[in-house]
Write a protein that holds these residues in place. Structure first.
Motif, PDB file in Angstrom:
ATOM      1  N   GLU A 164      90.030  -6.331  83.310  1.00  0.00           N
ATOM      2  CA  GLU A 164      90.634  -6.978  82.080  1.00  0.00           C
ATOM      3  C   GLU A 164      90.133  -8.129  81.547  1.00  0.00           C
ATOM      4  O   GLU A 164      89.770  -8.457  80.338  1.00  0.00           O
ATOM      5  N   LEU A 165      89.774  -8.988  82.520  1.00  0.00           N
ATOM      6  CA  LEU A 165      89.220 -10.338  82.447  1.00  0.00           C
ATOM      7  C   LEU A 165      87.821 -10.080  81.762  1.00  0.00           C
ATOM      8  O   LEU A 165      87.460 -10.844  80.603  1.00  0.00           O
ATOM      9  N   ALA A 166      86.961  -9.202  82.328  1.00  0.00           N
ATOM     10  CA  ALA A 166      85.923  -8.875  81.573  1.00  0.00           C
ATOM     11  C   ALA A 166      85.917  -8.026  80.137  1.00  0.00           C
ATOM     12  O   ALA A 166      85.226  -8.429  79.372  1.00  0.00           O
ATOM     13  N   ALA A 167      87.145  -7.362  80.013  1.00  0.00           N
ATOM     14  CA  ALA A 167      87.319  -7.054  78.607  1.00  0.00           C
ATOM     15  C   ALA A 167      87.484  -8.213  77.649  1.00  0.00           C
ATOM     16  O   ALA A 167      87.005  -8.088  76.437  1.00  0.00           O
ATOM     17  N   ALA A 168      88.213  -9.289  78.099  1.00  0.00           N
ATOM     18  CA  ALA A 168      88.338 -10.411  77.171  1.00  0.00           C
ATOM     19  C   ALA A 168      87.083 -11.207  77.075  1.00  0.00           C
ATOM     20  O   ALA A 168      86.935 -11.828  75.873  1.00  0.00           O
ATOM     21  N   TYR A 169      86.312 -11.339  78.308  1.00  0.00           N
ATOM     22  CA  TYR A 169      84.975 -11.972  77.997  1.00  0.00           C
ATOM     23  C   TYR A 169      84.177 -11.233  76.822  1.00  0.00           C
ATOM     24  O   TYR A 169      83.525 -11.970  76.165  1.00  0.00           O
ATOM     25  N   SER A 170      84.176  -9.786  76.893  1.00  0.00           N
ATOM     26  CA  SER A 170      83.461  -9.077  76.025  1.00  0.00           C
ATOM     27  C   SER A 170      83.969  -9.517  74.515  1.00  0.00           C
ATOM     28  O   SER A 170      83.256  -9.655  73.603  1.00  0.00           O
ATOM     29  N   GLY A 171      85.339  -9.441  74.442  1.00  0.00           N
ATOM     30  CA  GLY A 171      85.737  -9.734  73.063  1.00  0.00           C
ATOM     31  C   GLY A 171      85.367 -11.014  72.539  1.00  0.00           C
ATOM     32  O   GLY A 171      85.056 -11.451  71.414  1.00  0.00           O
ATOM     33  N   MET A 172      85.425 -12.143  73.419  1.00  0.00           N
ATOM     34  CA  MET A 172      85.050 -13.645  73.254  1.00  0.00           C
ATOM     35  C   MET A 172      83.450 -13.344  72.755  1.00  0.00           C
ATOM     36  O   MET A 172      83.144 -14.243  71.923  1.00  0.00           O
ATOM     37  N   GLY A 173      82.805 -12.907  73.559  1.00  0.00           N
ATOM     38  CA  GLY A 173      81.254 -12.770  73.211  1.00  0.00           C
ATOM     39  C   GLY A 173      80.898 -12.204  71.907  1.00  0.00           C
ATOM     40  O   GLY A 173      80.183 -12.706  71.150  1.00  0.00           O
ATOM     41  N   ARG A 174      81.798 -10.926  71.627  1.00  0.00           N
ATOM     42  CA  ARG A 174      81.727 -10.613  70.281  1.00  0.00           C
ATOM     43  C   ARG A 174      81.987 -11.348  69.185  1.00  0.00           C
ATOM     44  O   ARG A 174      81.644 -11.365  67.979  1.00  0.00           O
ATOM     45  N   TYR A 175      83.194 -12.387  69.603  1.00  0.00           N
ATOM     46  CA  TYR A 175      83.566 -13.370  68.317  1.00  0.00           C
ATOM     47  C   TYR A 175      82.526 -14.438  68.152  1.00  0.00           C
ATOM     48  O   TYR A 175      82.159 -14.586  67.016  1.00  0.00           O
ATOM     49  N   HIS A 176      81.705 -14.962  69.352  1.00  0.00           N
ATOM     50  CA  HIS A 176      80.757 -15.836  68.871  1.00  0.00           C
ATOM     51  C   HIS A 176      79.601 -15.200  68.389  1.00  0.00           C
ATOM     52  O   HIS A 176      78.829 -15.775  67.698  1.00  0.00           O
ATOM     53  N   LYS A 177      79.139 -13.751  68.653  1.00  0.00           N
ATOM     54  CA  LYS A 177      78.172 -13.468  68.163  1.00  0.00           C
ATOM     55  C   LYS A 177      78.329 -13.286  66.494  1.00  0.00           C
ATOM     56  O   LYS A 177      77.371 -13.343  65.720  1.00  0.00           O
ATOM     57  N   GLN A 178      79.476 -12.896  66.190  1.00  0.00           N
ATOM     58  CA  GLN A 178      79.892 -12.823  64.776  1.00  0.00           C
ATOM     59  C   GLN A 178      79.875 -14.062  64.038  1.00  0.00           C
ATOM     60  O   GLN A 178      79.362 -14.414  63.063  1.00  0.00           O
ATOM     61  N   GLN A 179      80.152 -15.184  64.622  1.00  0.00           N
ATOM     62  CA  GLN A 179      80.013 -16.698  64.218  1.00  0.00           C
ATOM     63  C   GLN A 179      78.746 -17.344  64.387  1.00  0.00           C
ATOM     64  O   GLN A 179      78.273 -18.276  63.888  1.00  0.00           O
ATOM     65  N   GLY A 180      77.483 -16.524  64.993  1.00  0.00           N
ATOM     66  CA  GLY A 180      76.306 -16.807  64.942  1.00  0.00           C
ATOM     67  C   GLY A 180      75.967 -18.073  66.257  1.00  0.00           C
ATOM     68  O   GLY A 180      74.955 -18.505  66.141  1.00  0.00           O
ATOM     69  N   ASN A 181      76.822 -17.985  67.007  1.00  0.00           N
ATOM     70  CA  ASN A 181      76.889 -18.798  68.108  1.00  0.00           C
ATOM     71  C   ASN A 181      75.945 -18.035  69.343  1.00  0.00           C
ATOM     72  O   ASN A 181      76.564 -17.477  70.375  1.00  0.00           O
ATOM     73  N   VAL A 182      74.832 -17.979  69.413  1.00  0.00           N
ATOM     74  CA  VAL A 182      74.136 -16.902  70.141  1.00  0.00           C
ATOM     75  C   VAL A 182      74.240 -17.402  71.827  1.00  0.00           C
ATOM     76  O   VAL A 182      74.497 -16.409  72.732  1.00  0.00           O
TER      77      VAL A 182
END
Length: 318
Positions: free
Chosen positions: A265-283
């Motif tokens: 579940e931690l990995a699922a939350a990391y994935s979500g945070m990664g997609r958030y930064h992706k949307q923000q353009g924070n590669v």
């Protein structure tokens, strides 16, 4: 006693009961006390302690087997093990529980052990097996409350398999019964799965409302797994609706999942945070979180999530 004390107080009382039962030689009641302890520690997120208590019970009751207690405690241990990402151990415990349940010839016990198998496979991403065992668990169960319990895990699996309409139909009864009867622990986990089902069905407002309600309840009880789960769902909802709120929800989920060592579940939350930064353009930040998620998913052997994360990482390079 306020509601926020209930899990801690329940553990104190179960510890006291266990000491009294040992002193009086109440074998069956000893099993009940152990089960209460294992169940409470599971819902508090003390997964490793819950599993070690199961081992203590097996040693203590070796000379005086108690089929019902063994079955219940093995199921509770399986729930803790799949949260830890120990899929094979979770399945093994559920299979042992099913063996004891079949000896008892009790259809509700057989159903419980079978839907415990469904949960372990669903968490791993083996959705075909999860649905197979989930549907088997529902067969032959007629009592409304027992049927609602049996339906919920297969409903969760169906939602993850994309069959959200049927899945939500099966998830809703346990949440409604638990809510009306104030069975707060059951309401917590039924609500967490229901919120995820709404998210997967694209019903973001219902997912948000259910998550927020569940967060309030889980916070007061101290049910950290379900509290973290619903913070993650709120993060996913925010990615679709209010992107500026996503990071806060994912951060809360990450902190809690780290604390209770719920790696998948931690990995699922990391994935979500990664997609958030992706949307923000924070590669750079997006790649960091997505790589962390991928490492955990691959190490644990999750069957579905690694491909999703690889796709997100590939998109960053375009």
């Amino acid at each position: 006693m306020c509601i926020r004390d209930r899990l801690d107080r329940a553990i104190e009382l179960a510890d006291e009961a266990l000491d009294l039962c040992r002193g009086a030689g109440f074998g069956e009641a000893t099993g009940d006390a152990y089960y209460a302890l294992v169940l409470c520690h599971f819902h508090r997120g003390d997964f490793e302690l819950a599993v070690s208590l199961k081992d203590d019970f097996l040693r203590e009751m070796e000379q005086e087997p108690q089929l019902t207690s063994l079955m219940l405690i093995l199921c509770a241990a399986s729930w803790s093990l799949w949260f830890l990402g120990r899929w094979d151990d979770a399945v093994r415990q559920a299979e042992e529980a099913l063996g004891f349940a079949e000896k008892s010839l009790d259809p509700e016990h057989i159903s419980l052990a079978t839907w415990t198998l469904c949960e372990a496979y669903c968490a791993k991403g083996d959705l075909d097996r999860a649905i197979y065992y989930g549907e088997m668990a529902v067969d032959g169960i007629n009592a409304p409350y027992s049927k609602a319990f049996a339906q919920a895990p297969v409903g969760w699996a169906l939602c993850r398999a994309g069959k959200t309409s049927r899945g939500l139909d099966l998830l809703t009864p346990l949440f409604q019964i638990s809510e009306s009867d104030q069975f707060h622990l059951y309401e917590c986990y039924a609500g967490a799965w229901l919120a995820e089902g709404y998210l997967l069905a694209g019903e973001c407002e219902k997912a948000r409302e259910t998550s927020e309600r569940n967060i309030e309840l889980a916070t007061r009880i101290g049910a950290k797994p379900w509290l973290a789960w619903c913070h993650r769902i709120l993060g996913e909802v925010a990615l679709k609706t209010e992107k500026n709120q996503a990071a806060s929800s994912f951060e809360k989920a990450i902190c809690l999942f780290r604390e209770i060592k719920a790696e998948n579940e931690l990995a699922a939350a990391y994935s979500g945070m990664g997609r958030y930064h992706k949307q923000q353009g924070n590669v750079v930040e997006a790649r960091k979180y997505l790589n962390d998620a991928l490492e955990i998913f691959e190490r644990l052997g999750n069957l579905i999530e690694p491909d999703k994360v690889r796709k997100d990482l590939a998109d960053l390079s375009q």
